[in-house]
Scaffold this active site. Structure first.
Site, mmCIF file in Angstrom:
data_model
loop_
_atom_site.group_PDB
_atom_site.id
_atom_site.type_symbol
_atom_site.label_atom_id
_atom_site.label_comp_id
_atom_site.label_asym_id
_atom_site.label_seq_id
_atom_site.Cartn_x
_atom_site.Cartn_y
_atom_site.Cartn_z
ATOM 1 N N GLY A 1 42.971 41.597 43.804
ATOM 2 C CA GLY A 1 42.942 42.553 42.514
ATOM 3 C C GLY A 1 42.180 43.690 43.276
ATOM 4 C CE1 TYR B 1 46.441 26.705 43.010
ATOM 5 C CE2 TYR B 1 48.105 27.342 42.478
ATOM 6 C CZ TYR B 1 47.261 27.142 43.557
ATOM 7 O OH TYR B 1 47.799 27.604 44.780
ATOM 8 C CG LEU C 1 48.527 42.934 44.983
ATOM 9 C CD1 LEU C 1 48.990 42.861 43.546
ATOM 10 C CD2 LEU C 1 48.688 44.375 45.609
ATOM 11 N N GLY C 2 44.573 41.442 47.664
ATOM 12 C CA GLY C 2 43.071 41.170 47.711
ATOM 13 C C GLY C 2 42.343 40.894 46.786
ATOM 14 C CB SER D 1 44.939 36.734 48.299
ATOM 15 O OG SER D 1 44.312 35.596 47.570
#
Length: 348
Positions: A226, A63, A223-224, A221
């Protein structure tokens, strides 16, 4: 329906002996993929998260090494681990540190995966130094190297456990066959894969296999990216340095269609006295007690809101209704676009 959907107070990470509170924090967005982030603010957010009760912190040596847009400047390989190391000074014993190896950048801005046993050890030593610690609590094989049998890579990871440098091992985005082969060499504590109301690919085979083997699922992910927070409206645009600008679910008619599902989620959340993001996390937590989502965030207020999802109570009928609302046939667009050379694995 009489299934118990009450979130567990703590969740065990496989058979590692490590237990954590049921919502962690993904750190990837502090270094890349979702626009610029202030390093000092990121460190403060991690420290605030510790004070709020977050225990599992998810990073990777990669990252910071890549950009959603080729040619864009990036912080650099190891940047995210260094941020976490800064934040944990004087706080190390209050955190469960999860990091990853195998993804490596090329000078041309692309990526390759290295699972050679000698690289496993070298990568671990480098991560320990950047993190400023003598142990990694959960060490993930980030993405498979197709040239190296998984047994060889996991064998090298097992050696690190014996030496006390790693407490538990994990895999990311693998098939059930690979999961079984790895687990036969050394118990796998956790599998990290994308899983949320609007991405359900693990439900058919991977999640049942995790439960059969006693492996904790760590959804990234959750929360998709965002979307499930209700933060976006029609016509939303994503900058060139925002990973979502390349993803099919966020394009054109797909985006508008998916927004309509989110509007229904917002109505459900309003009736429950919660935010859409809290409902999305509560849905995951209500599935079973062997799931630890790692939503990402760049701000303590978002961390606080995500943690509050553990207080949201959904009935089994609620869980089923939400699952039906986001039935995979209703969600438009695939997971990744053609430009994505590394499948990222955290999300806010």
């Amino acid at each position: 329906m009489n299934e118990d959907t009450t979130p567990a107070a703590r969740t065990q990470l496989g058979s590692s002996g490590i237990s954590v509170r049921p919502v962690g924090l993904g750190l990837m967005g502090m270094s890349q993929f979702y626009g610029a982030a202030d390093p000092d603010v990121s460190v403060a957010t991690i420290q605030d998260a510790i004070e709020l009760g977050v225990e599992l912190f998810d990073t990777s040596d990669y990252y910071g090494a890549s950009s959603a847009t080729p040619g864009r400047p990036v912080p650099g390989f190891g940047h995210n681990e260094e941020l976490l190391g800064r934040a944990l000074k004087g706080r190390r014993d209050r955190a469960v540190v999860a990091t990853k190896f195998s993804a490596r950048p090329t000078p041309e801005g692309r990526s390759f995966f290295d699972g050679r046993p000698e690289y496993v050890r070298a990568a671990c030593e480098a991560s320990l130094k950047r993190l400023g610690t003598d142990r990694i609590d959960l060490y993930y094989y980030h993405r498979l190297d197709p040239a190296v049998p998984v047994e060889d890579t996991v064998g090298a990871m097992a050696d690190l456990v014996v030496e006390g440098k790693v407490r538990g091992i994990g895999l990311s985005e693998v098939s059930t066959e690979i999961l079984r082969r790895a687990h036969a060499v050394h118990p796998v504590s956790a599998l990290q894969s994308e899983y949320s109301l609007w991405e359900r690919g693990v439900e058919a085979e991977v999640l049942p296999e995790c439960r059969r083997l006693g492996i904790t699922l760590v959804p990234y992910s959750p929360l998709g990216r965002g979307m499930l927070t209700g933060a976006f409206r029609r016509g939303a645009e994503f900058g060139r340095d925002d990973f979502r600008s390349t993803l099919p679910k966020f394009q054109g008619e797909n985006f508008e269609s998916n927004l309509r599902l989110v509007r229904e989620l917002e109505r459900f959340a309003s009736g429950a006295g919660a935010t859409p993001g809290q409902i999305a996390l509560a849905w995951l937590l209500g599935r079973h007690h062997d799931i630890v989502p790692i939503p990402g965030s760049k701000h303590p207020n978002h961390v606080r809101a995500n943690l509050a999802a553990t207080s949201v109570r959904l009935s089994a009928d609620d869980v089923a209704a939400l699952g039906a609302l986001f039935d995979p046939v209703r969600v438009k667009g695939g997971r990744y676009g053609a430009l994505n050379t590394l499948r990222d694995d955290t999300e806010e």
